[in-house]
Design a protein around this motif. Structure first.
Motif, PDB file in Angstrom:
ATOM      1  N   MET A   7     -28.912   6.806 -41.934  1.00 25.94           N
ATOM      2  CA  MET A   7     -29.895   7.769 -41.462  1.00 25.94           C
ATOM      3  C   MET A   7     -29.894   8.946 -42.430  1.00 25.94           C
ATOM      4  O   MET A   7     -30.913   9.389 -42.917  1.00 25.94           O
ATOM      5  N   ARG A   8     -28.708   9.452 -42.712  1.00 27.75           N
ATOM      6  CA  ARG A   8     -28.591  10.480 -43.749  1.00 27.75           C
ATOM      7  C   ARG A   8     -27.158  10.488 -44.265  1.00 27.75           C
ATOM      8  O   ARG A   8     -26.216  10.248 -43.521  1.00 27.75           O
ATOM      9  N   SER A   9     -27.017  10.730 -45.553  1.00 24.61           N
ATOM     10  CA  SER A   9     -25.671  10.743 -46.135  1.00 24.61           C
ATOM     11  C   SER A   9     -25.164  12.174 -46.149  1.00 24.61           C
ATOM     12  O   SER A   9     -25.878  13.119 -45.822  1.00 24.61           O
ATOM     13  N   LYS A  10     -23.902  12.317 -46.501  1.00 29.91           N
ATOM     14  CA  LYS A  10     -23.273  13.634 -46.541  1.00 29.91           C
ATOM     15  C   LYS A  10     -24.072  14.577 -47.454  1.00 29.91           C
ATOM     16  O   LYS A  10     -24.256  15.742 -47.130  1.00 29.91           O
ATOM     17  N   GLU A  11     -24.580  14.014 -48.589  1.00 30.76           N
ATOM     18  CA  GLU A  11     -25.291  14.866 -49.553  1.00 30.76           C
ATOM     19  C   GLU A  11     -26.548  15.471 -48.932  1.00 30.76           C
ATOM     20  O   GLU A  11     -26.881  16.618 -49.181  1.00 30.76           O
ATOM     21  N   GLU A  12     -27.230  14.638 -48.105  1.00 36.26           N
ATOM     22  CA  GLU A  12     -28.450  15.170 -47.497  1.00 36.26           C
ATOM     23  C   GLU A  12     -28.137  15.859 -46.174  1.00 36.26           C
ATOM     24  O   GLU A  12     -29.041  16.270 -45.470  1.00 36.26           O
ATOM     25  N   ALA A  13     -26.856  15.912 -45.827  1.00 34.57           N
ATOM     26  CA  ALA A  13     -26.491  16.441 -44.510  1.00 34.57           C
ATOM     27  C   ALA A  13     -26.995  17.878 -44.370  1.00 34.57           C
ATOM     28  O   ALA A  13     -27.095  18.615 -45.353  1.00 34.57           O
ATOM     29  N   HIS A  14     -27.285  18.239 -43.129  1.00 37.69           N
ATOM     30  CA  HIS A  14     -27.766  19.590 -42.883  1.00 37.69           C
ATOM     31  C   HIS A  14     -26.679  20.593 -43.205  1.00 37.69           C
ATOM     32  O   HIS A  14     -25.514  20.349 -42.990  1.00 37.69           O
ATOM     33  N   ASP A  15     -27.111  21.727 -43.729  1.00 37.44           N
ATOM     34  CA  ASP A  15     -26.191  22.849 -43.798  1.00 37.44           C
ATOM     35  C   ASP A  15     -26.570  23.705 -42.593  1.00 37.44           C
ATOM     36  O   ASP A  15     -27.593  24.390 -42.613  1.00 37.44           O
ATOM     37  N   TYR A  16     -25.761  23.638 -41.577  1.00 40.84           N
ATOM     38  CA  TYR A  16     -26.162  24.240 -40.301  1.00 40.84           C
ATOM     39  C   TYR A  16     -26.036  25.767 -40.276  1.00 40.84           C
ATOM     40  O   TYR A  16     -26.491  26.409 -39.361  1.00 40.84           O
ATOM     41  N   ARG A  17     -25.368  26.315 -41.264  1.00 39.85           N
ATOM     42  CA  ARG A  17     -25.183  27.781 -41.313  1.00 39.85           C
ATOM     43  C   ARG A  17     -24.843  28.341 -39.913  1.00 39.85           C
ATOM     44  O   ARG A  17     -25.535  29.190 -39.375  1.00 39.85           O
ATOM     45  N   TYR A  18     -23.776  27.824 -39.378  1.00 41.84           N
ATOM     46  CA  TYR A  18     -23.323  28.305 -38.067  1.00 41.84           C
ATOM     47  C   TYR A  18     -23.012  29.795 -38.106  1.00 41.84           C
ATOM     48  O   TYR A  18     -22.404  30.276 -39.065  1.00 41.84           O
ATOM     49  N   PHE A  19     -23.428  30.511 -37.121  1.00 47.04           N
ATOM     50  CA  PHE A  19     -22.904  31.894 -36.956  1.00 47.04           C
ATOM     51  C   PHE A  19     -22.969  32.275 -35.481  1.00 47.04           C
ATOM     52  O   PHE A  19     -23.777  31.696 -34.733  1.00 47.04           O
ATOM     53  N   PRO A  20     -22.151  33.206 -35.043  1.00 45.88           N
ATOM     54  CA  PRO A  20     -22.119  33.592 -33.630  1.00 45.88           C
ATOM     55  C   PRO A  20     -23.508  34.055 -33.187  1.00 45.88           C
ATOM     56  O   PRO A  20     -24.158  34.817 -33.899  1.00 45.88           O
ATOM     57  N   ASP A  21     -23.962  33.581 -32.020  1.00 46.23           N
ATOM     58  CA  ASP A  21     -25.285  33.959 -31.544  1.00 46.23           C
ATOM     59  C   ASP A  21     -25.287  35.429 -31.134  1.00 46.23           C
ATOM     60  O   ASP A  21     -24.564  35.818 -30.203  1.00 46.23           O
ATOM     61  N   PRO A  22     -26.087  36.256 -31.826  1.00 49.88           N
ATOM     62  CA  PRO A  22     -26.064  37.696 -31.524  1.00 49.88           C
ATOM     63  C   PRO A  22     -26.697  38.038 -30.171  1.00 49.88           C
ATOM     64  O   PRO A  22     -26.529  39.149 -29.678  1.00 49.88           O
ATOM     65  N   ASP A  23     -27.433  37.080 -29.578  1.00 54.13           N
ATOM     66  CA  ASP A  23     -28.061  37.347 -28.280  1.00 54.13           C
ATOM     67  C   ASP A  23     -27.097  37.133 -27.112  1.00 54.13           C
ATOM     68  O   ASP A  23     -27.436  37.449 -25.976  1.00 54.13           O
ATOM     69  N   LEU A  24     -25.953  36.537 -27.394  1.00 55.63           N
ATOM     70  CA  LEU A  24     -25.034  36.204 -26.297  1.00 55.63           C
ATOM     71  C   LEU A  24     -23.664  36.829 -26.510  1.00 55.63           C
ATOM     72  O   LEU A  24     -23.080  36.723 -27.588  1.00 55.63           O
ATOM     73  N   LEU A  25     -23.167  37.448 -25.466  1.00 56.65           N
ATOM     74  CA  LEU A  25     -21.811  37.986 -25.538  1.00 56.65           C
ATOM     75  C   LEU A  25     -20.830  36.828 -25.474  1.00 56.65           C
ATOM     76  O   LEU A  25     -21.163  35.754 -24.963  1.00 56.65           O
ATOM     77  N   PRO A  26     -19.603  37.021 -25.983  1.00 56.89           N
ATOM     78  CA  PRO A  26     -18.591  35.983 -25.786  1.00 56.89           C
ATOM     79  C   PRO A  26     -18.469  35.695 -24.285  1.00 56.89           C
ATOM     80  O   PRO A  26     -18.699  36.565 -23.446  1.00 56.89           O
ATOM     81  N   LEU A  27     -18.110  34.461 -23.979  1.00 59.06           N
ATOM     82  CA  LEU A  27     -18.017  34.044 -22.586  1.00 59.06           C
ATOM     83  C   LEU A  27     -16.582  34.271 -22.116  1.00 59.06           C
ATOM     84  O   LEU A  27     -15.671  33.587 -22.569  1.00 59.06           O
ATOM     85  N   GLU A  28     -16.415  35.251 -21.246  1.00 55.76           N
ATOM     86  CA  GLU A  28     -15.066  35.514 -20.740  1.00 55.76           C
ATOM     87  C   GLU A  28     -15.015  35.135 -19.270  1.00 55.76           C
ATOM     88  O   GLU A  28     -15.802  35.612 -18.470  1.00 55.76           O
ATOM     89  N   ILE A  29     -14.074  34.262 -18.939  1.00 55.63           N
ATOM     90  CA  ILE A  29     -13.918  33.864 -17.536  1.00 55.63           C
ATOM     91  C   ILE A  29     -12.506  34.211 -17.087  1.00 55.63           C
ATOM     92  O   ILE A  29     -11.606  34.393 -17.919  1.00 55.63           O
ATOM     93  N   GLU A  30     -12.334  34.343 -15.781  1.00 58.43           N
ATOM     94  CA  GLU A  30     -11.018  34.751 -15.281  1.00 58.43           C
ATOM     95  C   GLU A  30     -10.234  33.555 -14.766  1.00 58.43           C
ATOM     96  O   GLU A  30     -10.805  32.625 -14.201  1.00 58.43           O
ATOM     97  N   GLN A  31      -8.926  33.642 -14.942  1.00 59.28           N
ATOM     98  CA  GLN A  31      -8.051  32.571 -14.470  1.00 59.28           C
ATOM     99  C   GLN A  31      -8.244  32.340 -12.971  1.00 59.28           C
ATOM    100  O   GLN A  31      -8.227  31.201 -12.502  1.00 59.28           O
ATOM    101  N   ALA A  32      -8.459  33.418 -12.218  1.00 59.84           N
ATOM    102  CA  ALA A  32      -8.629  33.280 -10.768  1.00 59.84           C
ATOM    103  C   ALA A  32      -9.847  32.417 -10.436  1.00 59.84           C
ATOM    104  O   ALA A  32      -9.820  31.626  -9.494  1.00 59.84           O
ATOM    105  N   TRP A  33     -10.905  32.548 -11.259  1.00 60.37           N
ATOM    106  CA  TRP A  33     -12.123  31.753 -11.053  1.00 60.37           C
ATOM    107  C   TRP A  33     -11.842  30.280 -11.354  1.00 60.37           C
ATOM    108  O   TRP A  33     -12.266  29.386 -10.631  1.00 60.37           O
ATOM    109  N   VAL A  34     -11.079  30.055 -12.442  1.00 63.38           N
ATOM    110  CA  VAL A  34     -10.685  28.685 -12.788  1.00 63.38           C
ATOM    111  C   VAL A  34      -9.833  28.098 -11.655  1.00 63.38           C
ATOM    112  O   VAL A  34     -10.019  26.940 -11.254  1.00 63.38           O
ATOM    113  N   ASP A  35      -8.936  28.913 -11.122  1.00 66.94           N
ATOM    114  CA  ASP A  35      -8.069  28.443 -10.025  1.00 66.94           C
ATOM    115  C   ASP A  35      -8.899  28.079  -8.792  1.00 66.94           C
ATOM    116  O   ASP A  35      -8.591  27.110  -8.102  1.00 66.94           O
ATOM    117  N   ASP A  36      -9.947  28.862  -8.536  1.00 71.16           N
ATOM    118  CA  ASP A  36     -10.828  28.553  -7.397  1.00 71.16           C
ATOM    119  C   ASP A  36     -11.476  27.184  -7.579  1.00 71.16           C
ATOM    120  O   ASP A  36     -11.599  26.412  -6.633  1.00 71.16           O
TER     121      ASP A  36
END
Ligand code: ADP
Ligand code: MG
Length: 504
Positions: free
Chosen positions: A290-319
């Motif tokens: 379908m595509r080789s490494k050479e044609e592979a996408h360069d996804y240019r990953y970067f943190p999404d500036p529209d979203l804050l990091p996802l912080e969850i609490e242990q108590a919620w996980v325990d629930d």
């Protein structure tokens, strides 16, 4: 708790090449659609099969100025899945943009989690045979958005885009390369599907694409995998190819087999496997590039500036952990250890959560083995034959339980119980009432049985002579008595009476 299982070391599938033996190494990236009514970052519906572009919020269509808002329920589903795979839950995770251009991706990027996934390392116990299991390590699970769908076959000159699926939440479950053959790969996907269906986190519908896998395959010489295991150094393994988007257990197996042989032929020919993405063509039974490494996408990953990091609490996980349902491995162990079922029967009964629930309703307060026999042999046998499921079964758990109660009380024999089952299947009704109103009760009245025995002996003097000379012929009398009583006489009592009356 799982001590009823014996764990096997990896059982690599070996393929003999022209020059030497080769072993398979497989790692899977499974995409599971989160069971949620709304999308990952919008309130639009995830309903399947709707009018194209009818389930699209402004943010899904990437309208300017729209901002994603995380769906808490989808996050909880990912956490549930992580807990179900005995995995580490990361209280801090973050979303990244994976950039690429495609007509069905209006944002121009997919929101995913590359650097900080919500779920870390876990494991799946893969059932290989009754009582024999293998552990496959999970590397991570991350949350990401699904893309839309391009439709190329509606018009000869145009393509269309349906964004209903855009932004639907997916869990990508990444395994370590611990899978060693086509059957193991299928068993692994089947087990993941089973666990998620128990958890209610993914409906597991592979036909609709709600569960699909990217299958990474490489081959290596015997011994190389063990060196990888000792060092976790991937350079001991062969170069892999990734077969995209497989949504059938049968095709997964066929594709792995084909791909391994293709790679072996290349290597033995003096060539090198090129790392690439391939597609499986089920009509030809082949994978193609379908595509080789050479044609592979360069996804240019970067943190999404529209979203804050996802912080969850242990108590919620325990629930969430507190209200986890019993999972297939635990349920199976309980069926084996507490109800005395065979490993095989327990496996059959726990395969689908609906079947396990049905069985438990039948078995509650009754003999587990007898309940298992009736559910597997009579009910499942019949359901399979008629293309039905426990949800569409004409006989309910309460009715089947009623049949078992009547046997336990000695009201009906096993043979009559099958007739009763037939009546329940075709006509329905209350088992005890049917037995009463149709006179199906087993005759336990010894006087009545004795009279029947006496009558038959009196009417057949020649047979009596023969039976006295050859005790094996006593069976004929038993048969006659059962016939005379319409199969309702207790067979054990008849046997004993006949023997006594014939003086044997
Ligand atoms: P990428 O990010 O390039 O897709 P990953 O490290 O995420 O690479 O690996 C993707 C999948 O490929 C994982 O399931 C992993 O176990 C599997 N994998 C990695 N190396 C091999 C290999 N040599 N043979 C088979 N599978 C592999
Ligand atoms: Mg990957």
């Amino acid at each position: 708790m799982l001590d009823h299982l014996s764990f096997t070391a990896p059982q690599p599938k070996t393929i003999a090449g022209a020059k030497q033996d080769w072993e398979l190494v497989i790692g899977l990236e499974v995409h599971a659609q989160v069971a949620s009514k709304a999308k990952l970052f919008s309130g639009a519906s995830t309903g399947f099969g709707a009018e194209p572009n009818s389930h699209v919020a402004f943010v899904d269509a990437a309208m300017p100025g729209m901002l994603p808002v995380i769906n808490e329920f989808c996050v909880a589903q990912a956490v549930r899945t992580g807990l179900g795979l005995k995995a580490a839950i990361n209280l801090w995770s973050a979303f990244d943009r994976k950039n690429y251009f495609y007509p069905d991706l209006p944002q121009g990027y997919q929101i995913s989690q590359l650097y900080h996934p919500i779920v870390g390392e876990g494991e799946v116990i893969v059932d290989m045979a009754p009582g024999v299991a293998r552990r496959v390590r999970i590397e991570r699970i991350h949350l990401e958005q699904d893309a839309g769908k391009s439709i190329h076959d509606m018009d000869p000159n145009m393509s269309f885009v349906d964004l209903n699926r855009t932004g639907v939440a997916l869990m990508e479950i990444v395994s370590r390369p611990d899978i060693r053959g086509p059957e193991e790969a299928a068993a692994y996907v089947a087990k993941l599907r089973q666990i998620m269906r128990y958890l209610g986190t993914c409906d597991g519908n592979m036909q609709n694409g709600n569960l699909r896998a990217d299958v990474n395959v490489s081959v290596c010489a015997p011994g190389a995998y063990e060196r990888y295991q000792e060092t976790q150094d991937f350079s001991h393994l062969g170069t892999r190819c990734e077969i995209k988007n497989m949504n059938s257990l049968r095709f997964i197996q066929a594709a792995i087999e084909y791909e391994a042989r293709r790679q072996i032929a290349i290597i033995e020919d003096g060539g090198a496997v090129v790392q690439e993405t391939r597609l499986y063509d089920p009509d030809r039974g082949e994978t193609r590039s379908m595509r080789s490494k050479e044609e592979a996408h360069d996804y240019r990953y970067f943190p999404d500036p529209d979203l804050l990091p996802l912080e969850i609490e242990q108590a919620w996980v325990d629930d969430i952990a507190r209200v986890m349902p019993e999972l297939p491995d635990e349920k199976k162990a309980r069926f084996v250890q507490e109800l005395g079922l065979s490993e095989y029967d327990a496996g059959v009964l726990t395969a689908e959560v609906e079947n396990a629930d049905f069985f438990e309703a039948v078995a509650r307060g009754r003999d587990g083995k007898q309940a298992a026999n009736w559910v597997i042999n009579e009910l499942f046998g019949r359901l399979n034959k008629e293309g039905l499921t426990v949800e569409t079964s004409p006989v309910s758990a309460a009715q089947l339980g009623g049949v078992i109660d009547l046997i336990a009380k000695g009201d009906i024999s096993g043979k009559i119980a099958k007739d009763l089952f037939e009546i329940l299947w075709t006509e329905g009704g209350d088992p005890a009432q049917i037995v009463e109103s149709r006179g199906m009760k087993q005759v336990t009245d010894m006087g009545a049985i004795e009279k029947a025995v006496d009558d038959i002996i009196a009417a057949n003097p020649a047979q009596v002579e023969k039976a006295r000379a050859n005790p094996k012929l006593a069976g004929w009398f038993v048969g006659q008595v059962l016939k005379a009583t319409g199969g309702k006489a207790n067979p054990a009592a008849v046997n004993e009476l006949v023997a006594r009356k014939l003086g044997m």
